[in-house]
Design an enzyme around this catalytic site. Structure first.
Site, PDB file in Angstrom:
ATOM      1  N   TYR A  47       0.850  -1.188   0.000  1.00  0.00           N
ATOM      2  CA  TYR A  47       0.000   0.000   0.000  1.00  0.00           C
ATOM      3  C   TYR A  47       0.882   1.234   0.000  1.00  0.00           C
ATOM      4  O   TYR A  47       1.815   1.341   0.805  1.00  0.00           O
ATOM      5  CB  TYR A  47      -0.891  -0.010   1.247  1.00  0.00           C
ATOM      6  CG  TYR A  47      -1.794   1.190   1.383  1.00  0.00           C
ATOM      7  CD1 TYR A  47      -2.894   1.353   0.553  1.00  0.00           C
ATOM      8  CD2 TYR A  47      -1.556   2.153   2.355  1.00  0.00           C
ATOM      9  CE1 TYR A  47      -3.739   2.446   0.681  1.00  0.00           C
ATOM     10  CE2 TYR A  47      -2.396   3.250   2.498  1.00  0.00           C
ATOM     11  CZ  TYR A  47      -3.480   3.396   1.660  1.00  0.00           C
ATOM     12  OH  TYR A  47      -4.316   4.478   1.794  1.00  0.00           O
ATOM     13  N   ASP A  87       9.301   2.724  -0.693  1.00  0.00           N
ATOM     14  CA  ASP A  87       8.298   3.374   0.155  1.00  0.00           C
ATOM     15  C   ASP A  87       8.668   3.049   1.596  1.00  0.00           C
ATOM     16  O   ASP A  87       8.378   1.972   2.104  1.00  0.00           O
ATOM     17  CB  ASP A  87       6.907   2.847  -0.196  1.00  0.00           C
ATOM     18  CG  ASP A  87       5.824   3.420   0.710  1.00  0.00           C
ATOM     19  OD1 ASP A  87       6.159   4.110   1.703  1.00  0.00           O
ATOM     20  OD2 ASP A  87       4.637   3.157   0.439  1.00  0.00           O
ATOM     21  N   LYS A 107       5.302   9.111   8.839  1.00  0.00           N
ATOM     22  CA  LYS A 107       5.146   8.541  10.172  1.00  0.00           C
ATOM     23  C   LYS A 107       6.231   9.001  11.146  1.00  0.00           C
ATOM     24  O   LYS A 107       6.125  10.079  11.719  1.00  0.00           O
ATOM     25  CB  LYS A 107       5.037   7.016  10.085  1.00  0.00           C
ATOM     26  CG  LYS A 107       3.824   6.574   9.261  1.00  0.00           C
ATOM     27  CD  LYS A 107       3.563   5.103   9.380  1.00  0.00           C
ATOM     28  CE  LYS A 107       2.435   4.680   8.439  1.00  0.00           C
ATOM     29  NZ  LYS A 107       1.129   5.242   8.784  1.00  0.00           N
TER      30      LYS A 107
END
Length: 427
Positions: free
Chosen positions: A143, A238, A266
């Site tokens: 994702y 990613d 994050k």
């Protein structure tokens, strides 16, 4: 009892689609009413009904040093009176960029954005602009945010042209996204040869975290690096989850493989909404205003987000022992769960890499999306609610990674292990 959470969820459903601002929070994967959180400190969450939970979600990863970490909260408070946004350059943006370039291998220039989704969308656009090619390769189960190019699932074969995975994603967009299986290097090679000269980028989570924690097979990432070098393709890692979590330099440092572009989020914001993408200067200089690839954001480099993230990164850089501690904690947690599950005779797979791990109720090794889908999701739902009742908050989905923070002490770990024993008895 969750009377207040139930009341809030009822109210939320009247004014927020599905009652939540991000789908997985709705507990659809595990059933029941979502827990509404009031506050958090260290290793603990506190809900609106006064319950306390040991947290292994950690805001989906960023709270690597625990919630309300004093140096981070103090830094935020020290700056907040100077205004929350300027829409103009600040010293903090420069210091943050310098900090990232110092810590992350191969990153010579970096652009700040507001989320991991933004970072991945921008990196793909940049790769297309730099190479002059249209297609990208992504992996089933990985994702990269809710950008149109990423919401693609497999067709009838293991690898095919993508089909839209969400209404609103056009067939044209889907046609430019090629889908491969995680850990299947041969399949990627075949796909690139079939689309010779058309692929701009391969984007991958170096350690998958959105179908549970799935480590890369030996040689998989190295093979991707070699393929991309051979065919002039941009390799994008990613690292929204793995960045600054697996090591101070992220997965590139931890796994000894370098990408051309890296997306971050994050941990980089210390809990604030921040993202970034960076890489080699020759590629990054294609981004406006230095180059022709346009990307912008009014709140990019927000000063409060910058001081939060900068303080977090400096703490991690100054305390490399943090990584040994959280990795060991995750290992002990996985080891303890494996022992109890074996005694109970429950089929399971536990994947762990660094401070990321996941539990799957299946007999098959979990190495890709196809193997993840063999998991007993109903059993995970029962397990989740049993752990919640026993004071431990896990990801409310069997397809998400767990995250360990440095706030987990030996005493808290022992509490978790006992909660795990109780929960297995209650299944």
């Amino acid at each position: 009892m969750q009377k207040e959470s139930e009341s809030l969820f009822h109210r939320a459903q009247k004014v927020i689609p599905g009652g939540v601002n991000s789908p997985v929070r709705a507990f659809k994967s595990v059933g029941g009413v979502p827990v509404f959180i009031r506050s958090a400190e260290g290793a603990f969450l506190y809900d609106e009904d006064g319950n306390r939970y040991v947290d292994y979600l950690n805001s989906w990863g960023p709270m690597i040093l625990g919630h309300a970490y004093p140096p981070v909260t103090a830094a935020i408070l020290s700056r907040i009176h100077d205004s929350t946004s300027f829409g103009a350059p600040t010293r903090l943006e420069v210091e943050m960029a310098e900090q990232i370039c110092r810590m992350v291998p191969g990153v010579e220039k970096v652009r700040m954005v507001n989320s991991g989704t933004e970072a991945c969308m921008s990196a793909i656009r940049l790769a297309r602009g730099y190479t002059g090619r249209a297609k990208i390769v992504k992996f089933a189960g990985c994702y990269h945010g809710h950008g149109d190019s990423f919401l693609i699932k497999a067709g009838s074969g293991a690898m095919t042209l993508g089909v839209p995975d969400s209404p609103g994603v056009t067939a044209g967009t889907a046609a430019d996204t090629l889908l491969a299986d995680f850990n299947d290097l041969e399949g990627v090679t075949k796909l690139i040869f079939e689309n010779e000269g058309q692929v701009a980028a391969v984007i991958v989570e170096p350690v998958a975290g959105n179908m549970g924690c799935i480590p890369p097979a030996e040689g998989f990432l190295q093979g991707l690096r070699k393929i991309c070098n051979t065919h002039g393709i941009i390799l994008i890692f990613d690292e929204v989850m793995t960045g600054f979590r697996l090591a101070a330099g992220g997965a590139q440092e931890f796994l000894k493989v370098n990408a051309d572009l890296v997306t971050m989020g994050k941990v980089i914001g210390g809990g604030m909404p921040v993202g970034a993408y960076g890489g080699k200067s020759e590629i990054m200089d294609f981004v406006a205003p230095a180059g022709p690839v346009y990307q912008a954001g009014t709140l990019s480099g927000n000063p409060i987000a910058m001081i939060s993230g900068l303080t977090m990164l400096k703490e991690l850089e100054a305390n490399p022992e943090t990584y040994r501690k959280i990795n060991e904690t995750a290992h002990l947690l996985a080891e303890g769960m494996a022992k109890e599950l074996t005694v109970k005779g429950i089929p399971y797979q536990i994947n762990q890499m660094g401070s990321m791990l996941s539990l799957h109720f299946t007999e098959q090794p979990v190495t890709s999306l196809a193997s993840v889908l063999t998991s007993d999701t109903r059993l995970y739902g029962k397990f989740f609610h049993a752990m919640l009742k026993n004071g431990v908050y896990l990801p409310p989905s069997p397809f998400e990674s767990w995250f360990v923070s440095a706030a987990i002490s030996p005493e808290i770990q022992a509490f978790t292990q006992e909660a795990f024993r109780k929960s297995l008895r209650e299944l």
